[in-house]
Design an enzyme around this catalytic site. Structure first.
Site, PDB file in Angstrom:
ATOM      1  N   CYS A 127       1.074  -1.455  -0.304  1.00 11.17           N
ATOM      2  CA  CYS A 127      -0.150  -0.053   0.379  1.00 11.17           C
ATOM      3  C   CYS A 127       0.565   0.806   0.067  1.00 11.17           C
ATOM      4  O   CYS A 127       1.949   1.434   0.998  1.00 11.17           O
ATOM      5  CB  CYS A 127      -0.780   0.170   0.924  1.00 11.17           C
ATOM      6  SG  CYS A 127      -2.071   1.401   1.652  1.00 11.17           S
TER       7      CYS A 127
ATOM      8  N   ARG B  86     -18.007  -2.923  18.307  1.00 12.74           N
ATOM      9  CA  ARG B  86     -17.280  -4.409  17.848  1.00 12.74           C
ATOM     10  C   ARG B  86     -15.619  -4.368  18.536  1.00 12.74           C
ATOM     11  O   ARG B  86     -14.784  -2.699  18.578  1.00 12.74           O
ATOM     12  CB  ARG B  86     -16.242  -4.770  16.240  1.00 12.74           C
ATOM     13  CG  ARG B  86     -15.893  -5.458  16.263  1.00 12.74           C
ATOM     14  CD  ARG B  86     -16.322  -5.799  13.921  1.00 12.74           C
ATOM     15  NE  ARG B  86     -17.487  -6.257  14.120  1.00 12.74           N
ATOM     16  CZ  ARG B  86     -17.749  -5.475  12.837  1.00 12.74           C
ATOM     17  NH1 ARG B  86     -16.873  -4.843  11.702  1.00 12.74           N
ATOM     18  NH2 ARG B  86     -19.150  -5.329  12.509  1.00 12.74           N
TER      19      ARG B  86
ATOM     20  N   CYS C 183       0.563   5.237   6.542  1.00 16.13           N
ATOM     21  CA  CYS C 183      -0.117   4.636   8.418  1.00 16.13           C
ATOM     22  C   CYS C 183       0.703   3.779   8.930  1.00 16.13           C
ATOM     23  O   CYS C 183       1.397   3.070   8.454  1.00 16.13           O
ATOM     24  CB  CYS C 183      -0.917   3.596   8.302  1.00 16.13           C
ATOM     25  SG  CYS C 183      -2.730   4.727   6.851  1.00 16.13           S
TER      26      CYS C 183
ATOM     27  N   CYS D 240     -16.492  -9.292   5.632  1.00 19.78           N
ATOM     28  CA  CYS D 240     -15.416  -7.767   5.325  1.00 19.78           C
ATOM     29  C   CYS D 240     -14.997  -8.375   4.198  1.00 19.78           C
ATOM     30  O   CYS D 240     -13.242  -8.866   4.456  1.00 19.78           O
ATOM     31  CB  CYS D 240     -15.405  -7.360   6.300  1.00 19.78           C
ATOM     32  SG  CYS D 240     -14.620  -5.811   6.102  1.00 19.78           S
TER      33      CYS D 240
ATOM     34  N   CYS E  19       0.127   0.454  10.243  1.00 22.19           N
ATOM     35  CA  CYS E  19       0.022  -0.789   9.301  1.00 22.19           C
ATOM     36  C   CYS E  19       1.440  -1.406   8.940  1.00 22.19           C
ATOM     37  O   CYS E  19       2.348  -1.278   8.102  1.00 22.19           O
ATOM     38  CB  CYS E  19      -0.777   0.003   8.113  1.00 22.19           C
ATOM     39  SG  CYS E  19      -1.281  -1.571   7.403  1.00 22.19           S
TER      40      CYS E  19
ATOM     41  N   CYS F  23     -19.511   1.513   8.580  1.00 19.43           N
ATOM     42  CA  CYS F  23     -18.843   0.898  10.202  1.00 19.43           C
ATOM     43  C   CYS F  23     -17.426   1.984  10.258  1.00 19.43           C
ATOM     44  O   CYS F  23     -16.436   2.102   9.378  1.00 19.43           O
ATOM     45  CB  CYS F  23     -18.467  -0.821   9.400  1.00 19.43           C
ATOM     46  SG  CYS F  23     -17.238  -1.086  11.113  1.00 19.43           S
TER      47      CYS F  23
ATOM     48  N   CYS G  28     -19.317  -6.457   3.572  1.00 19.36           N
ATOM     49  CA  CYS G  28     -18.471  -4.831   3.636  1.00 19.36           C
ATOM     50  C   CYS G  28     -17.618  -5.274   3.185  1.00 19.36           C
ATOM     51  O   CYS G  28     -16.766  -5.823   2.955  1.00 19.36           O
ATOM     52  CB  CYS G  28     -18.720  -5.077   5.806  1.00 19.36           C
ATOM     53  SG  CYS G  28     -17.211  -3.835   6.636  1.00 19.36           S
TER      54      CYS G  28
HETATM   55  N1  SAM Z   1      -6.399   0.396   3.397  1.00 21.42           N
HETATM   56  C1  SAM Z   1      -8.202   0.809   3.778  1.00 21.42           C
HETATM   57  C2  SAM Z   1      -7.911   1.462   4.888  1.00 21.42           C
HETATM   58  O1  SAM Z   1      -7.122   2.371   4.872  1.00 21.42           O
HETATM   59  O2  SAM Z   1      -8.798   2.077   4.527  1.00 21.42           O
HETATM   60  C3  SAM Z   1      -8.721  -0.988   4.508  1.00 21.42           C
HETATM   61  C4  SAM Z   1      -7.942  -1.862   6.087  1.00 21.42           C
HETATM   62  S1  SAM Z   1      -6.768  -0.751   6.777  1.00 21.42           S
HETATM   63  C5  SAM Z   1      -6.407  -2.035   7.422  1.00 21.42           C
HETATM   64  C6  SAM Z   1      -8.734  -0.700   8.132  1.00 21.42           C
HETATM   65  C7  SAM Z   1      -8.448  -0.096   9.143  1.00 21.42           C
HETATM   66  O3  SAM Z   1      -7.905  -1.238  10.179  1.00 21.42           O
HETATM   67  C8  SAM Z   1      -7.512   1.249   9.274  1.00 21.42           C
HETATM   68  O4  SAM Z   1      -7.974   2.611   8.932  1.00 21.42           O
HETATM   69  C9  SAM Z   1      -7.330   1.227  10.658  1.00 21.42           C
HETATM   70  O5  SAM Z   1      -7.952   1.498  11.661  1.00 21.42           O
HETATM   71  C10 SAM Z   1      -7.236  -0.394  11.255  1.00 21.42           C
HETATM   72  N2  SAM Z   1      -5.764  -0.961  10.934  1.00 21.42           N
HETATM   73  C11 SAM Z   1      -5.027  -1.191  10.390  1.00 21.42           C
HETATM   74  N3  SAM Z   1      -3.953  -1.928  10.851  1.00 21.42           N
HETATM   75  C12 SAM Z   1      -4.014  -2.135  12.260  1.00 21.42           C
HETATM   76  C13 SAM Z   1      -2.915  -2.228  13.066  1.00 21.42           C
HETATM   77  N4  SAM Z   1      -1.697  -3.005  13.207  1.00 21.42           N
HETATM   78  N5  SAM Z   1      -3.529  -1.689  14.437  1.00 21.42           N
HETATM   79  C14 SAM Z   1      -5.133  -1.871  14.797  1.00 21.42           C
HETATM   80  N6  SAM Z   1      -5.132  -1.539  13.602  1.00 21.42           N
HETATM   81  C15 SAM Z   1      -5.081  -1.950  12.758  1.00 21.42           C
HETATM   82  C1  DTB Z   2     -10.861  -2.510  11.412  1.00 23.01           C
HETATM   83  O1  DTB Z   2     -11.253  -1.846  12.213  1.00 23.01           O
HETATM   84  N1  DTB Z   2     -10.218  -2.982  12.206  1.00 23.01           N
HETATM   85  C2  DTB Z   2      -9.743  -4.265  11.314  1.00 23.01           C
HETATM   86  C3  DTB Z   2     -10.425  -3.832  10.126  1.00 23.01           C
HETATM   87  N2  DTB Z   2     -11.601  -2.941  10.426  1.00 23.01           N
HETATM   88  C4  DTB Z   2     -10.950  -4.158   8.688  1.00 23.01           C
HETATM   89  C5  DTB Z   2      -8.691  -4.928  10.790  1.00 23.01           C
HETATM   90  C6  DTB Z   2      -8.113  -4.467  12.057  1.00 23.01           C
HETATM   91  C7  DTB Z   2      -6.763  -4.639  11.281  1.00 23.01           C
HETATM   92  C8  DTB Z   2      -5.447  -5.175  12.654  1.00 23.01           C
HETATM   93  C9  DTB Z   2      -4.058  -5.507  11.602  1.00 23.01           C
HETATM   94  C10 DTB Z   2      -3.799  -6.476  10.767  1.00 23.01           C
HETATM   95  O2  DTB Z   2      -4.218  -7.843  11.289  1.00 23.01           O
HETATM   96  O3  DTB Z   2      -3.162  -5.805   9.435  1.00 23.01           O
HETATM   97 FE1  SF4 Z   3      -2.548   1.505   3.330  1.00 27.38          FE
HETATM   98 FE2  SF4 Z   3      -2.558   0.132   5.904  1.00 27.38          FE
HETATM   99 FE3  SF4 Z   3      -2.744   3.037   5.291  1.00 27.38          FE
HETATM  100 FE4  SF4 Z   3      -5.407   1.077   4.830  1.00 27.38          FE
HETATM  101  S1  SF4 Z   3      -4.281   1.357   6.484  1.00 27.38           S
HETATM  102  S2  SF4 Z   3      -3.808   2.667   3.627  1.00 27.38           S
HETATM  103  S3  SF4 Z   3      -3.748  -0.389   3.827  1.00 27.38           S
HETATM  104  S4  SF4 Z   3      -1.610   1.389   4.899  1.00 27.38           S
END
Ligand code: SAM
Ligand code: DTB
Ligand code: SF4
Length: 337
Positions: free
Chosen positions: A57, A265, A61, A101, A64, A193, A133
């Protein structure tokens, strides 16, 4: 004592601060009472999460594991084939999940063949009788409309943190970009959500400010994921301390009181919680969890499906709205030990 007969969208920061800072057990007691006014406390929504496009990506973030710029060692995977996704969805449904989802490591949706494929996935998962979702990054009004027409039930797009703290975590898009996507989702008539993450190094006031933004949206999100940071080696936040579960309990309880009708959740972080810690979160008003076939949420560990069903059985919780006539005991047998 908080009781909430009505939905409010005019919470003040002072009120939220007072709720958030109540003595913990009193807060849990009040949240549990609100939970019982609005929901069946014996039901838990089991949502299956699937990463349909993993890693690579372009966003920054800081939490992430899928951001291309951090060396996290995950294997990057292009968009999955529709058939593969459908068979996972069908198995999830059979195992008692009512919501599916699909997550993609995209900054935003682009109008290309990948999006067309996602639209087909949405239509076909919807057709097997699951709430569908997606979480695909930023969306325009037109894209939200297309997803709605394809049969999308809900869209996940989190605020992640407070407006103030946001730029400590993400710089490749703004808080207003997020609010704009949420508005597009609402306008298209898709269920929202939206929640956030704790344990990013933010203050209690940042958490309160995020809850303020969420609970004062013109309409509350129907679903509010509360995530504890899943610390991914290689990301800038990898060395932060583990989030204390009591912090999750406090956050969940406050969200439950402010947004009584929402599904709250218990999301990322469960892999580092025992049954007792999760039980306290359910007592505080959480009524939904993410499960996955792969024992990974997206790229971090998540409890095994079988262990989740054992926990539900132990706590007397049943899956919400599954069309499958199954008891949790049956489900324990479906999910291999
Ligand atoms: N890429 C898309 C976005 O960022 O909107 C969708 C997937 S992203 C994984 C969805 C959400 O998962 C993020 O906005 C964040 O709130 C949560 N998330 C991602 N990585 C995480 C982590 N390491 N720990 C906790 N929450 C996480
Ligand atoms: C959300 O709030 N939590 C989920 C979902 N939306 C997509 C994702 C959490 C991701 C946790 C870290 C990972 O496994 O990458
Ligand atoms: Fe990309 Fe992860 Fe950010 Fe979603 S949360 S936009 S997958 S870097």
């Amino acid at each position: 004592m908080q009781t909430s007969q009505t939905i409010r969208n005019d919470w003040s920061l002072e009120e939220i601060n007072a709720i958030y800072n109540k003595p913990l057990l009193q807060l849990v007691f009040e949240a549990a009472a609100v939970h019982r006014q609005w929901h069946d406390p014996e039901k838990i929504q089991v949502c299956t999460l699937l990463s349909i496009k993993t890693g690579g990506c372009p966003e920054d973030c800081a939490y992430c594991g899928q951001a291309a710029r951090y060396q996290t060692g995950i294997s990057v995977k292009s968009l999955m084939k529709k058939e593969e996704v459908l068979s996972i969805a069908a198995r999830a449904k059979e195992a008692g999940s009512s919501r599916f989802c699909m997550a993609a490591a995209w900054r935003e949706v682009k109008d290309n063949r990948d999006f067309d494929r996602v639209l087909e996935m949405v239509t076909e998962v919807n057709a097997i009788g699951m709430e569908v979702c997606c979480t695909l990054g930023m969306l325009t009004e037109e894209q939200a409309d297309k997803l709605q027409k394809a049969g999308l039930y809900a869209y996940n797009h989190n605020l992640d943190s407070s407006k103030n703290y946001y730029d400590q975590i993400i710089n490749t898009r703004t808080y207003d970009d997020r609010l704009n996507t949420l508005e597009n989702v609402r306008k298209a008539g898709i269920s929202v959500c939206c929640g956030g993450i704790i344990g990013l190094g933010e203050t209690h006031n940042d958490r309160i400010a995020m809850l303020y933004t969420l609970s004062n949206l013109p309409e509350h999100p129907e679903s509010v994921p509360v995530n504890a940071l899943a610390r991914v080696p290689g990301t800038p936040l990898a060395y932060l301390p583990k989030t204390d579960s009591w912090e999750m309990v406090r956050m969940i309880a406050t969200a439950r009181i402010l947004m009584p009708k929402a599904m709250v959740r218990l999301s990322a972080g469960r892999a580092e919680m025992n049954q007792q810690e999760q039980a306290f979160c359910f007592m505080a008003g959480a009524n939904s969890i993410f499960t996955s076939e792969s024992e990974e949420l997206l790229v971090t560990p998540n409890p095994r499906l079988h262990d989740d069903f054992v926990m539900m059985e132990l706590l007397g919780l049943k899956p919400l709205e599954t069309k499958v006539e199954a008891t949790v005991r049956d489900l324990c047998e479906i999910a291999p030990n």
